[in-house]
Design an enzyme around this catalytic site. Structure first.
Site, PDB file in Angstrom:
ATOM      1  N   CYS A   1       0.800  -1.174   0.084  1.00 61.05           N
ATOM      2  CA  CYS A   1       0.045   0.025  -0.033  1.00 61.05           C
ATOM      3  C   CYS A   1       0.850   1.375   0.150  1.00 61.05           C
ATOM      4  CB  CYS A   1      -0.809   0.041   1.290  1.00 61.05           C
ATOM      5  SG  CYS A   1      -2.496   1.052   1.051  1.00 61.05           S
TER       6      CYS A   1
ATOM      7  N   HIS B   1      -3.536  -5.077   0.421  1.00 61.32           N
ATOM      8  CA  HIS B   1      -3.108  -5.469   1.838  1.00 61.32           C
ATOM      9  C   HIS B   1      -3.133  -6.914   1.958  1.00 61.32           C
ATOM     10  CE1 HIS B   1      -2.735  -1.651   4.019  1.00 61.32           C
ATOM     11  NE2 HIS B   1      -3.441  -1.089   3.254  1.00 61.32           N
TER      12      HIS B   1
ATOM     13  N   GLU C   1      -1.424  -8.825   3.893  1.00 63.39           N
ATOM     14  CA  GLU C   1      -1.225  -9.470   5.177  1.00 63.39           C
ATOM     15  C   GLU C   1      -2.650  -9.727   5.965  1.00 63.39           C
ATOM     16  OE1 GLU C   1      -2.131  -4.995   6.045  1.00 63.39           O
ATOM     17  OE2 GLU C   1      -1.214  -6.119   4.407  1.00 63.39           O
TER      18      GLU C   1
END
Length: 271
Positions: free
Chosen positions: A131, A241, A243
């Site tokens: 990001c 994102h 994660e």
């Protein structure tokens, strides 16, 4: 056999932190999601990199730390990038400067990313930007950002914005598709030319730096992933994102796995 001999050595990556100012006290902070994803799915150990004040930006601290690492992760954050600071991290040293404004400005993070990227590129180590991290790579190499996607295009603003009416973890559900270049660095990792990704960002790439190659893009044409041209290893940034739902999302899992493998290979070259 000693404990040191019985436990296989792990590659160690540096993870960028952010600056938080509460009650006049400066703190460095990082969401646990990044560390968990890196430990569990990239198989690496993590060192949290501290943010940098202007008066410390000229010190040769970053090379001393980065030389001991096997990879760099540029994390996401709500704050916008100050391109002038990221390009010249030792600038704006006056006592009246405003460095930190919650969800708007984080110049200590800009300075950290600037010196960390410089060292990682010089050392030829793996880089994963997430990001804000993708945007930092673009600005570092001379690219530009759109200050507000909503002002650029109402449809784009809605596509890439946070979804405040949803629970926090549901805000990170898939929001739109991306098209993946079939001859880039991301395609062998993704194994497909199209994927669904989450999206929570106000700024985005306007002009892609000449040192970066477009790896994926959204339906509105916004660059969603880019890699460093001619990199000796995996040096890539993504606008989404990975994660957040890495345990259930195949693309996220494959991206962290590929980054971890690149860090291990880099680690072995130093022995």
């Amino acid at each position: 056999m000693t404990l040191q001999q019985s436990v296989p050595a792990r590659a160690v990556v540096g993870v960028t932190s952010n600056r938080l100012l509460v009650d006049g006290v400066h703190r460095d902070w990082l969401r646990r999601k990044y560390v968990q994803a890196l430990q569990r799915h990239a198989g690496v150990a993590c060192v949290i990199l501290p943010t940098v004040d202007a008066e410390d930006a000229r010190e040769e601290v970053a090379p001393a730390i980065m030389g001991r690492l096997d990879g760099l992760v540029l994390t996401g954050d709500e704050s916008n990038i100050d391109p002038a600071v990221l390009i010249a991290p030792a600038s704006l040293t006056g006592p009246d400067r405003q460095d930190v404004e919650a969800a708007i400005l984080d110049r200590p993070r800009d300075r950290l990313s600037a010196v960390a990227i410089e060292s990682a590129i010089a050392l030829g180590m793996p880089i994963l930007g997430i990001c804000r991290g993708l945007q930092e790579l673009n600005v570092y190499f001379g690219g530009t950002l759109r200050p507000s996607l909503a002002e650029w295009s109402h449809e784009s603003g809605a596509m890439h914005a946070e979804k405040p009416d949803r629970p926090r973890d549901r805000q990170y559900d898939a929001a739109h598709s991306v098209r993946i270049s079939s001859d880039g660095a991301l395609f062998p990792i993704a194994g497909t030319v199209e994927a669904q990704v989450n999206s929570l960002h106000n700024q985005g790439i306007e002009a892609l730096a000449s040192a970066l190659r477009r790896e994926a893009w959204a339906p509105d044409g916004l660059v969603e992933a880019a890699s460093v041209v001619g990199a000796p290893t995996l040096q890539i940034g993504v606008q989404w994102h990975p994660e957040w739902h890495v345990s259930t999302d195949p693309l996220s899992k494959q991206l962290f796995k590929a980054f971890g493998e690149a860090c291990v290979r880099y680690c072995r070259t130093k022995k």
